[in-house]
Write an enzyme that holds these catalytic residues in place. Structure first.
Site, mmCIF file in Angstrom:
data_model
loop_
_atom_site.group_PDB
_atom_site.id
_atom_site.type_symbol
_atom_site.label_atom_id
_atom_site.label_comp_id
_atom_site.label_asym_id
_atom_site.label_seq_id
_atom_site.Cartn_x
_atom_site.Cartn_y
_atom_site.Cartn_z
ATOM 1 N N GLY A 106 0.806 -1.220 0.000
ATOM 2 C CA GLY A 106 0.000 0.000 0.000
ATOM 3 C C GLY A 106 0.840 1.271 0.000
ATOM 4 N N GLU A 144 1.741 1.805 -3.531
ATOM 5 C CA GLU A 144 0.507 2.238 -4.215
ATOM 6 C C GLU A 144 0.170 3.694 -3.890
ATOM 7 O OE1 GLU A 144 -1.293 -1.287 -2.525
ATOM 8 O OE2 GLU A 144 -2.122 -1.766 -4.494
ATOM 9 N N GLU A 180 2.540 -8.205 -1.791
ATOM 10 C CA GLU A 180 1.256 -8.768 -1.350
ATOM 11 C C GLU A 180 1.126 -10.259 -1.608
ATOM 12 O OE1 GLU A 180 1.642 -5.919 -2.968
ATOM 13 O OE2 GLU A 180 0.227 -4.399 -2.259
HETATM 14 N N1 DAK Z 1 1.667 -3.561 8.822
HETATM 15 C C1 DAK Z 1 1.715 -3.557 10.183
HETATM 16 N N2 DAK Z 1 2.860 -3.432 10.881
HETATM 17 C C2 DAK Z 1 4.004 -3.320 10.176
HETATM 18 C C3 DAK Z 1 4.030 -3.328 8.767
HETATM 19 C C4 DAK Z 1 2.778 -3.454 8.067
HETATM 20 N N3 DAK Z 1 2.703 -3.423 6.748
HETATM 21 N N4 DAK Z 1 5.316 -3.210 8.374
HETATM 22 C C5 DAK Z 1 6.055 -3.122 9.496
HETATM 23 N N5 DAK Z 1 5.276 -3.196 10.584
HETATM 24 C C6 DAK Z 1 5.686 -3.160 11.984
HETATM 25 C C7 DAK Z 1 6.369 -4.444 12.390
HETATM 26 O O1 DAK Z 1 5.420 -5.436 12.730
HETATM 27 C C8 DAK Z 1 7.174 -3.996 13.591
HETATM 28 O O2 DAK Z 1 6.325 -3.898 14.709
HETATM 29 P P1 DAK Z 1 6.794 -4.443 16.169
HETATM 30 O O3 DAK Z 1 7.157 -5.876 15.980
HETATM 31 O O4 DAK Z 1 7.990 -3.565 16.509
HETATM 32 O O5 DAK Z 1 5.610 -4.206 17.043
HETATM 33 C C9 DAK Z 1 7.578 -2.591 13.215
HETATM 34 O O6 DAK Z 1 6.678 -2.167 12.177
HETATM 35 C C10 DAK Z 1 8.999 -2.506 12.646
HETATM 36 O O7 DAK Z 1 9.101 -3.450 11.597
HETATM 37 P P2 DAK Z 1 10.261 -4.564 11.521
HETATM 38 O O8 DAK Z 1 10.744 -4.928 12.890
HETATM 39 O O9 DAK Z 1 9.774 -5.651 10.653
HETATM 40 O O10 DAK Z 1 11.413 -3.734 10.803
HETATM 41 P P3 DAK Z 1 12.555 -4.309 9.858
HETATM 42 O O11 DAK Z 1 13.515 -3.196 9.672
HETATM 43 O O12 DAK Z 1 13.110 -5.605 10.390
HETATM 44 O O13 DAK Z 1 11.853 -4.635 8.484
HETATM 45 C C11 DAK Z 1 10.342 -4.198 6.627
HETATM 46 C C12 DAK Z 1 11.287 -3.580 7.723
HETATM 47 C C13 DAK Z 1 9.607 -3.045 5.958
HETATM 48 C C14 DAK Z 1 11.181 -4.944 5.596
HETATM 49 C C15 DAK Z 1 9.364 -5.190 7.326
HETATM 50 O O14 DAK Z 1 8.734 -4.505 8.424
HETATM 51 C C16 DAK Z 1 8.298 -5.695 6.408
HETATM 52 O O15 DAK Z 1 8.543 -6.595 5.586
HETATM 53 N N6 DAK Z 1 7.072 -5.162 6.572
HETATM 54 C C17 DAK Z 1 5.927 -5.642 5.816
HETATM 55 C C18 DAK Z 1 6.034 -5.148 4.398
HETATM 56 C C19 DAK Z 1 4.874 -5.629 3.578
HETATM 57 O O16 DAK Z 1 4.677 -6.834 3.373
HETATM 58 N N7 DAK Z 1 4.112 -4.686 3.080
HETATM 59 C C20 DAK Z 1 2.943 -4.967 2.313
HETATM 60 C C21 DAK Z 1 1.783 -5.035 3.233
HETATM 61 S S1 DAK Z 1 0.401 -5.730 2.406
HETATM 62 C C22 DAK Z 1 -6.243 -5.512 -0.134
HETATM 63 C C23 DAK Z 1 -6.099 -4.292 0.445
HETATM 64 C C24 DAK Z 1 -4.851 -3.790 0.639
HETATM 65 C C25 DAK Z 1 -3.743 -4.511 0.274
HETATM 66 C C26 DAK Z 1 -3.903 -5.743 -0.346
HETATM 67 C C27 DAK Z 1 -5.140 -6.242 -0.560
HETATM 68 N N8 DAK Z 1 -7.513 -6.038 -0.298
HETATM 69 C C28 DAK Z 1 -8.420 -5.824 0.780
HETATM 70 C C29 DAK Z 1 -7.745 -6.977 -1.326
HETATM 71 C C30 DAK Z 1 -2.460 -4.021 0.573
HETATM 72 C C31 DAK Z 1 -1.593 -4.873 1.109
HETATM 73 C C32 DAK Z 1 -0.321 -4.460 1.654
HETATM 74 O O17 DAK Z 1 0.119 -3.355 1.603
#
Ligand code: DAK
Length: 261
Positions: free
Chosen positions: A112, A115, A135
């Protein structure tokens, strides 16, 4: 206005800066943040003096690390569709603003977050920026416009590769394939955005507004209809005092003094 998850500031006349600020979740977008983005967009839309909106993330690490995964994990299909529509509405508002919206991507722009940046008119990336649509690794497709805006920006083949593999790309690659317009040192990102915004704010406001509208609306049309639209907007510019002033200033060899009329 009091926001919990964003900041809306006006660092200079006509220039707004919207900062997504949820440090504990790397600025991830939950429903409340999407609502606040929509409200902030309305504030900018209602200010006749607004010329440019800059969008960035708080802190050094992330622009926006995605939609909030903790909020989404137990979604029913109905909740998922509603959340996706919620985000899409907020981003469409941003895209429809009658002024340039520039993303200053300072770190992770994932899911997001990528996006959100793509809903802006163009992107300036810090050398630390990382873009990606991970995603599929969470078991969902992109939900805030990624399957539509990314292919429109970089073509379907490149977009599909990123959307289907979830591969993250650095700022240099993002600029090379057209996701970002340019890459600047992290310390200079905000200043680069402000400098660019100041240049735009110094132009004829109606001319800038019609330019954005012609490009955005024209992209939805066939070439002949889009060119007719451009002619219409050119005519409307000629109805402004700023057009007279801009051309008079050229003839008189002096800088123009635009008034927005
Ligand atoms: N959501 C919630 N919390 C998040 C987050 C996220 N997207 N990204 C990071 N955090 C939180 C982590 O859980 C952590 O929280 P605590 O454990 O400290 O409580 C804190 O932020 C710091 O993150 P990290 O400890 O993981 O930090 P690192 O430096 O180790 O890693 C990172 C950074 C950005 C590589 C990692 O945090 C990561 O991979 N984050 C997730 C990235 C991700 O997968 N983003 C895409 C999200 S899915 C839909 C609607 C919308 C969407 C899809 C479909 N429909 C309804 C159909 C959209 C989807 C997305 O965006």
């Amino acid at each position: 206005m009091a926001f919990q998850n964003i900041l809306l500031e006006q660092p200079e006349p006509g220039i707004y800066l919207l900062t997504i600020s949820r440090p504990k979740a790397l600025n991830a977008l939950n429903s409340a943040t999407l609502d606040e983005i929509a409200v902030a967009t309305d504030v900018v839309a209602e200010d006749p003096g607004a010329r440019v909106l800059l969008v960035t993330g708080a802190g050094e690490k992330a622009f926006v690390a995605g939609a909030d995964i903790t909020e989404m994990q137990n979604f029913t299909p109905g909740q998922g569709e509603a959340f996706s529509a919620h985000g899409s509405r907020a981003f469409a508002k941003l895209e429809a603003l009658p002024l340039p919206v520039i993303a200053l991507v300072n770190g992770y722009a994932l899911g997001g977050g990528c996006e959100l940046a793509l809903a802006c008119d163009w992107i300036i990336a810090s050398e630390r920026a990382v873009f990606g649509q991970p995603e599929v690794n969470l078991g969902v497709c992109a939900g805030f416009g990624g399957t539509q805006r990314l292919p429109r920006r970089i073509g379907p083949a490149r977009a599909l590769e990123l959307l289907c593999t979830g591969r993250q790309i650095n700022a240099e690659e993002a600029a090379a394939i057209g996701v970002a317009n340019r890459v600047v040192p992290a310390a200079g990102l905000r200043q680069t955005g402000l400098d660019m915004a100041r240049v735009i704010a110094g132009m004829g406001p109606a001319a800038v507004r019609y330019t954005k509208e012609a490009v955005r609306r024209g992209a939805e049309l066939g070439l002949a209809a889009a060119l007719a639209l451009e002619s219409q907007y050119f005519g409307r510019c000629c109805a402004t005092q700023d057009q007279k002033e801009g051309m008079k200033a050229f003839v008189e060899k002096r800088p123009p003094r635009f008034t927005g009329r």
